[in-house]
Write an enzyme that holds these catalytic residues in place. Structure first.
Site, PDB file in Angstrom:
ATOM      1  N   TRP A   1      48.017  59.081  69.063  1.00  0.00           N
ATOM      2  CA  TRP A   1      47.465  57.769  68.698  1.00  0.00           C
ATOM      3  C   TRP A   1      46.259  57.436  69.554  1.00  0.00           C
ATOM      4  O   TRP A   1      45.277  56.884  69.047  1.00  0.00           O
ATOM      5  CB  TRP A   1      48.535  56.686  68.763  1.00  0.00           C
ATOM      6  CG  TRP A   1      49.525  56.833  67.647  1.00  0.00           C
ATOM      7  CD1 TRP A   1      50.851  57.109  67.746  1.00  0.00           C
ATOM      8  CD2 TRP A   1      49.263  56.745  66.232  1.00  0.00           C
ATOM      9  NE1 TRP A   1      51.424  57.193  66.499  1.00  0.00           N
ATOM     10  CE2 TRP A   1      50.471  56.974  65.554  1.00  0.00           C
ATOM     11  CE3 TRP A   1      48.110  56.503  65.473  1.00  0.00           C
ATOM     12  CZ2 TRP A   1      50.573  56.970  64.154  1.00  0.00           C
ATOM     13  CZ3 TRP A   1      48.203  56.489  64.074  1.00  0.00           C
ATOM     14  CH2 TRP A   1      49.430  56.718  63.433  1.00  0.00           C
TER      15      TRP A   1
ATOM     16  N   ASP B   1      47.103  49.478  72.826  1.00  0.00           N
ATOM     17  CA  ASP B   1      47.808  49.674  71.564  1.00  0.00           C
ATOM     18  C   ASP B   1      49.291  49.691  71.905  1.00  0.00           C
ATOM     19  O   ASP B   1      49.791  50.641  72.500  1.00  0.00           O
ATOM     20  CB  ASP B   1      47.380  51.010  70.933  1.00  0.00           C
ATOM     21  CG  ASP B   1      48.147  51.330  69.653  1.00  0.00           C
ATOM     22  OD1 ASP B   1      49.008  50.520  69.240  1.00  0.00           O
ATOM     23  OD2 ASP B   1      47.886  52.404  69.063  1.00  0.00           O
TER      24      ASP B   1
ATOM     25  N   LYS C   1      57.083  48.616  63.592  1.00  0.00           N
ATOM     26  CA  LYS C   1      58.005  49.318  64.493  1.00  0.00           C
ATOM     27  C   LYS C   1      58.919  48.337  65.215  1.00  0.00           C
ATOM     28  O   LYS C   1      60.126  48.459  65.145  1.00  0.00           O
ATOM     29  CB  LYS C   1      57.227  50.181  65.477  1.00  0.00           C
ATOM     30  CG  LYS C   1      56.754  51.474  64.804  1.00  0.00           C
ATOM     31  CD  LYS C   1      55.352  51.845  65.110  1.00  0.00           C
ATOM     32  CE  LYS C   1      54.907  52.994  64.206  1.00  0.00           C
ATOM     33  NZ  LYS C   1      53.487  53.261  64.313  1.00  0.00           N
TER      34      LYS C   1
END
Ligand SMILES: *Cc1c(COP(=O)(O)O)cnc(C)c1O
Length: 362
Positions: free
Chosen positions: A103, A173, A197
């Protein structure tokens, strides 16, 4: 009702049963309005109260930090990858990125396109199975911000503590570990997370930012991609994903009921501890992928002696109602995502199943 699956999906992921039931009860007629919240105007009083309540509740869970604003955005965390460099990198500047895995790499690539990207530290030499030592992380002199990925969902690593970025805004993030543990928001200039999530369903991305960073954006970038557009319009510039935001508010209520961040962190550490202890105590039948000091309490990545055995394990687990245990296609192996909403009982059942599998197949 049919039995709930033992849900270890990486995202979209498990939601608290209590939240789903509450949403079900108010699905058709929301607060005596004669309609679902999905059917009403986002400019009306009922929707706006939910919208504002969700913002307030999120800040309250984070200890009401001063000077921060919550935005509800669309396009996922992936859109934030692009918006951050577009909004913050001025001529002659770069974004500094800590390269921790899949990511972080996606975020970095967008900065390359939109201004300039600099590597502040990398754990590529460790195949991204560890978070770099904090002391090795150095932002560029001309960095507009330092970017970290608090939890690498695919590799299963997580920062235990965050780097001190000095006067440079720290951007994180937190898509896969937001609200899973206590942390000091004041360290950060901007935090973002796709909701699917730990916060609710997909469709909304939460941004928590220092107002001074988002109150004025460059006028050269498209209106919808400017933070100040969303800031000035309280995230109601265009139609927000109202149902997803409503669900986030319900999840936040549920987190409050779990004892806030301290309460949820204790539960998360219990769950992760149970699973890692099981893996470590399996005489090598299962082995953890991430370096122990960088292990994630959200995504437990592990392997077995062969890919064939892993396949058998996933198949046998599915027959017993365990869902989502296959590792990400880019790294293989196994992964149990044990986000906030995954109950201890599911993790205990998995550990029991792993034990059983080892005894019968080992
Ligand atoms: C899932 C995930 C993303 C991508 O989120 P989208 O909402 O699908 O864009 C980004 N970062 C991390 C850490 C993630 O876990």
């Amino acid at each position: 009702m049919s039995k709930r699956a033992y849900n270890f999906n990486a995202g979209p992921a498990a939601l608290p049963l209590a939240v789903l039931e509450r949403a079900q009860a108010e699905f058709v007629d929301f607060r005596d309005s004669g309609m679902s919240i999905m059917e009403m105007s986002h400019r009306g009083a009922i929707y706006e109260s939910v919208h504002n309540e969700a913002q307030e509740r999120l800040l309250s869970l984070l200890g009401n930090p001063k000077g921060y604003k919550v935005l509800f955005m669309q396009g996922g965390a992936s859109t934030q990858f692009a918006m951050i460099p577009m909004n913050f990198i001025s001529a002659g500047q770069v974004g500094s990125y800590v390269m921790t895995g899949s990511w972080a790499d996606k975020a970095f690539k967008e900065a390359k396109l939109a201004g300039g990207a600099h590597v502040a530290a990398t754990s590529a030499d460790k195949k991204f199975l560890a978070i770099p030592e904090l002391s090795t992380i150095t932002a560029a002199d001309n960095a507009a911000y330092l970017h970290v990925t608090s939890n690498e969902t695919i590799e299963g690593t997580q920062y235990a503590e965050f780097p001190d970025s000095g006067s440079i805004p720290l951007i994180a993030d937190m898509s896969s570990d937001i609200l899973s543990r206590s942390f000091d928001v004041n360290q950060f200039g901007l935090i973002y997370a796709g909701a699917q999530k730990n916060l609710g369903p997909s469709g909304v991305t939460v941004v928590i930012a220092k107002e001074e960073l988002i109150a004025e954006s460059p006028s050269t970038i498209p209106t919808i991609l400017r933070y100040d557009t969303h800031y000035k319009n309280n995230s109601l510039y265009n139609t927000p994903p109202s149902y997803s935001i409503y669900m986030v508010n319900e999840v936040l209520k549920w987190i409050e009921e779990q004892g806030g961040l301290a309460g949820i962190e204790a539960k998360n550490r219990d769950k992760a501890g149970l699973l890692y202890n099981h893996i470590d105590g399996s005489d090598g039948f299962f082995r953890g992928v991430a370096e122990p000091s960088s292990r994630s309490i959200m995504n437990v990545t592990f392997r077995m002696q062969s890919e064939d055995l892993e396949k058998q394990f996933v198949k046998a687990a599915e027959l017993e109602g365990f869902v989502g245990l296959k590792g990400h296609r880019s790294v293989g192996g196994l992964r149990a995502s044990i986000y906030n909403a995954v109950p201890y009982e599911s993790v205990k059942a998995l550990s029991d199943f792993m034990n059983h599998f080892q005894k019968t197949q080992g």
